[in-house]
Design a protein around this motif. Structure first.
Motif: not given
Length: 208
Positions: A137-149
Motif C-alpha cells: 500500500s505504501q508503494k502503490f498509492a503514491p505510484k497511482v497518484v503520479k500515474q494520474l498526473l
C-alpha cells in the motif's frame, strides 16, 4: 486505510474528473489493470462494473465488482465506489475477490490546477500478512497518484483523437441509455469481514 492528497498544477478538475471516469483511456494509463468491464448502470449517477488487476508475485491477482457513484457540484466533484456482488460475475478461478469497503476521490479547483483527495479502505482478502499489505500500500498509492498526473496531462489530446470525443456519460446522463440497465435485484452487498487490521496513512502534499 490509505489517505492521499495532492495538488496537480496545470490540470483542471474537469480533466481529472474525465480521466478518473473514462474506461477507454484507463486502458492506456493503468498499468496494473487486467480487465475493466462495464456491467451496466443503475441510474445516471450510479453504475456497476468489474475490475481486475495484476499483483506482484507471489501475490495472486485480485478482482472486484464495484458500484460507483459520482456527483459534480461545480467547485467540488466526487467519485465513490464500494464492493457489491452481481449474479453474472461470481469469483473467478485464478483471482482473489477483494473488497472495496470505501474508495473515493474529491476534486476541487486549486491555484493554477486541481486539488485531489483520495481515500481507500480495501480488504485484499486472501492469506496476506499485515506487513506485506502495508508495504504494498505504501508503494502503490503514491505510484497511482503520479500515474494520474501523467494521464491527465495527455488526456485532452487523446480524447480529441477518438472517433467520438463527446462520449462522456458521466457528464451527459442521456448517454447512459446506450449501456445495459442493471436491476437492483441483480446485485447484493458483498459480505464484509475484518480478519486483520491494516492501516496505512500517507500525506503527500506536493509533486514536482
Amino acid at each position: 486505510m490509505v489517505k492521499v492528497h495532492s495538488v496537480f498544477h496545470n490540470v483542471s478538475p474537469e480533466t481529472m474528473f474525465d480521466v478518473l471516469h473514462d474506461p477507454e483511456y484507463r486502458k492506456d494509463w493503468d498499468e496494473h489493470m487486467i480487465a475493466s468491464i462495464e456491467i451496466g448502470y443503475l441510474n445516471p449517477n450510479n453504475d456497476v462494473g468489474y475490475y481486475s488487476l495484476a499483483c506482484p508475485a507471489p501475490v495472486k491477482n485480485r478482482d472486484f465488482v464495484l458500484q460507483r457513484s459520482w456527483l459534480d457540484l461545480g467547485n467540488e466533484k466526487f467519485i465513490l465506489n464500494h464492493s457489491i456482488e452481481h449474479k453474472d460475475y461470481p469469483p473467478r478461478k485464478g483471482f482473489v475477490r477483494g473488497i472495496s469497503i470505501l474508495t473515493g476521490f474529491i476534486l476541487r479547483p486549486a491555484d493554477s490546477g486541481c486539488f485531489l483527495g483520495y481515500v481507500s479502505q480495501t480488504d485484499p482478502r486472501g492469506k496476506l500478512p499485515p506487513w506485506l499489505v502495508n508495504k504494498i500500500s505504501q508503494k502503490f498509492a503514491p505510484k497511482v497518484v503520479k500515474q494520474l498526473l501523467t494521464a491527465a496531462e495527455g488526456y485532452e489530446s487523446w480524447k480529441a483523437s477518438q472517433s467520438n470525443p463527446k462520449q462522456k456519460p458521466w457528464i451527459y446522463p442521456e448517454q447512459t441509455l446506450q449501456s445495459p440497465r442493471v436491476s437492483i435485484s441483480e446485485v447484493t452487498l458483498q459480505e464484509l469481514y475484518f480478519p486483520r487490521k491494516h492501516s496505512v496513512s500517507l500525506q503527500l502534499r506536493k509533486y514536482p
